[in-house]
Write an enzyme that holds these catalytic residues in place. Structure first.
Site, PDB file in Angstrom:
ATOM      1  N   GLU A  63       0.742  -1.671  -0.469  1.00 25.85           N
ATOM      2  CA  GLU A  63      -0.059   0.078  -0.054  1.00 25.85           C
ATOM      3  C   GLU A  63       0.872   1.090  -0.071  1.00 25.85           C
ATOM      4  O   GLU A  63       0.398   1.937  -0.858  1.00 25.85           O
ATOM      5  CB  GLU A  63      -1.245  -0.111   1.420  1.00 25.85           C
ATOM      6  CG  GLU A  63      -1.820   1.405   1.603  1.00 25.85           C
ATOM      7  CD  GLU A  63      -2.237   1.089   3.162  1.00 25.85           C
ATOM      8  OE1 GLU A  63      -3.439   0.785   2.851  1.00 25.85           O
ATOM      9  OE2 GLU A  63      -1.245   1.085   4.335  1.00 25.85           O
ATOM     10  N   ASP A 255     -10.317   1.032   6.477  1.00 31.43           N
ATOM     11  CA  ASP A 255     -10.235   1.294   4.991  1.00 31.43           C
ATOM     12  C   ASP A 255     -10.885   1.785   3.952  1.00 31.43           C
ATOM     13  O   ASP A 255     -11.266   2.548   3.099  1.00 31.43           O
ATOM     14  CB  ASP A 255     -10.149  -0.491   4.886  1.00 31.43           C
ATOM     15  CG  ASP A 255      -8.634  -1.342   4.985  1.00 31.43           C
ATOM     16  OD1 ASP A 255      -7.796  -0.524   4.734  1.00 31.43           O
ATOM     17  OD2 ASP A 255      -8.527  -2.101   3.679  1.00 31.43           O
TER      18      ASP A 255
END
Length: 374
Positions: A63, A255
Site C-alpha cells: 500500500e 479502509d
C-alpha cells in the site's frame, strides 16, 4: 503529455491563491519525504533504494510503496520513484509459490517478509504509477522498463490461476477486485474504476476488454456497497455489496475512508456521475455536525461504536477529496476544514498523511493523468 485539468483547482475556486496552494503541496512533500525522522514517512535504504514506513505498525506495505510511487510521479521525482520501486522489487516481489509474480504485502524495514501473501490494492497502484512513470519519463532497462512492468503485472492479476498456478486478483465471473486473491469477497475501497479506464487503454491489447468491463462493474458495485442513507461503506463486503463482518471489518473504519477519495478522483478524471454525487452528499451530510475530535468507528447505518476513529486526519482528507464529485456549501465547508488541518504528527501519521497528500494533489489540480508520449 499531461491531461488537461480544470482551469481552476477546487482550492482556487474557494479563493486560495495558486502560490499558497503550490507552497502547501511543496511543504507537505518536504515533510513526508525529506523532513525530520519523527515527521517523515519515507526513508532511504542504501545507495539506491527507499521505503515508505507504516509508522503505526513499523512495517513496509505494498500500500505505502505504491502510494509513494504515485506521489513521486505526480511530483516529478523520478529519483524517489526509482528508489521505492527498486526496494519493492528487491524485497517484496514473489518468485515462488501460488503468489509468484505478485508482491508480499508486508515486510520489515530491513526487507524480511512478514507475509508471502499479496494485497491487490498495492498491485493496482503499482501498475498505475508505473504507466504514469513511463509516460512522464520514458522507459529504461529493467526493472525501470516501467510500461512493461505494468502490463505484465496487470496480465498476472487477471490471468493467474488459469493454469492452476494460484489465483487472480479480480474475480473472473464478475470483474470485481478481491480483498486477497484466494478469497471470495472484496474491499470497497479497492475499487478504482478510474484506474481501470486507463488500464483499458494501456494494458496488453488482449487484456483491454477485461479492464473496460472491470471499470463498469466497479461503478455498478459501489452504490450497492454504500449505505442508502449515510453513504458509508464497510471495510469488507460481499460482491453484492452486503457488509462482510469477517474479523470485524463490516463497519465504516479506516479502509472505508478511501471510498470518498476514490469517487472524487474518478469524477475529476472522467467527469461526475450521479451516483458519485449521491454517495458523497450523503457522507457529507453525515459528518456535517460532527467535530473531528469526536469522530468514531461507525456502523454503516451511522451508529457510533465506542472506539474513536484511528485516523481522523485521513477522514478529513478523504471527505474533502470527495467534494470533487459534488458542489455546494457543505462540500466547501469540508474542503476548508481540510485546508485548515495540518499534517498529522506521532506514530499513526503514515496512513493519515498518505490520504492527506493525495487530497492535496487532487484539490490543487495536481493529481493528473499522464498520457503516453507522442
Amino acid at each position: 503529455m499531461e491531461q488537461a485539468v480544470h482551469q481552476q483547482s477546487y482550492f482556487e475556486r474557494l479563493g486560495y491563491s495558486r502560490e499558497e496552494i503550490d507552497r502547501r503541496v511543496s511543504e507537505a512533500w518536504h515533510t513526508l519525504f525529506e523532513g525530520p525522522a519523527d515527521e517523515r514517512i519515507y526513508f532511504e535504504s542504501g545507495p539506491d533504494m527507499g521505503y515508505m514506513l507504516d509508522t503505526g505498525n513499523l512495517d513496509v506495505r505494498t500500500e505505502g510503496q505504491s502510494y509513494g510511487m504515485m506521489m513521486a510521479v505526480q511530483m516529478d521525482r523520478q529519483d524517489v520513484f526509482d528508489r521505492i520501486w527498486k526496494w519493492t522489487m528487491t524485497y517484496m516481489y514473489l518468485t515462488e509459490g501460488p503468489n509468484a509474480g505478485y508482491f508480499a504485502w508486508s515486510c520489515h524495514p530491513d526487507g524480511r517478509r512478514n507475509s508471502n501473501g499479496p494485497a491487490p490494492d498495492g498491485e493496482e497502484y503499482f501498475a498505475m504509477a508505473l504507466f504514469f512513470a513511463s509516460h512522464r519519463w520514458g522507459d529504461r532497462e529493467a526493472p525501470f522498463n516501467y510500461s512493461k512492468q505494468a502490463r505484465d503485472l496487470l496480465a498476472r492479476c487477471i490471468h493467474k490461476g488459469e493454469q492452476g498456478d494460484g489465483w487472480p486478483m479480480w474475480e473472473p465471473s464478475n470483474y470485481l477486485i478481491k480483498f486477497v486473491p484466494n478469497c471470495d469477497f472484496t474491499d470497497p475501497s479497492y475499487h478504482l474504476p478510474h484506474f481501470y479506464e486507463l488500464f483499458a487503454r494501456w494494458a496488453y491489447p488482449e487484456d483491454r476488454p477485461f479492464w473496460q468491463k472491470a471499470a463498469a462493474a466497479s461503478r455498478e458495485f459501489l452504490p450497492k456497497a454504500c449505505h442508502p442513507v449515510t453513504g458509508l461503506a464497510p471495510e469488507y463486503s460481499y460482491y453484492d455489496g452486503r457488509p462482510n463482518f469477517y474479523n470485524d471489518h463490516g463497519d465504516f473504519y479506516s479502509d472505508s475512508y478511501r471510498v470518498a477519495a476514490n469517487l472524487g478522483l474518478d469524477a475529476l478524471w472522467f467527469g461526475r456521475k450521479a451516483y458519485q454525487k449521491d454517495i458523497i452528499d450523503k457522507i457529507h451530510r453525515f459528518f456535517a455536525d460532527k467535530e473531528p475530535e469526536n469522530y468514531h468507528w461507525y456502523k454503516i447505518d451511522g451508529t457510533a461504536r465506542p472506539e474513536p476513529a484511528l485516523h481522523p486526519v485521513g477522514l478529513i482528507a478523504t471527505n474533502a477529496m470527495g467534494a470533487l464529485a459534488t458542489e455546494g456549501p457543505l462540500a466547501e465547508k469540508l474542503v476548508r476544514l481540510f485546508w485548515e488541518t495540518p499534517l498529522r504528527l506521532g506514530n499513526r501519521r503514515y496512513y493519515d498523511n498518505c490520504l492527506y497528500f493525495f487530497a492535496l494533489l487532487a484539490l490543487s489540480g495536481r493529481y493528473r493523468i499522464y498520457e503516453p508520449r507522442s
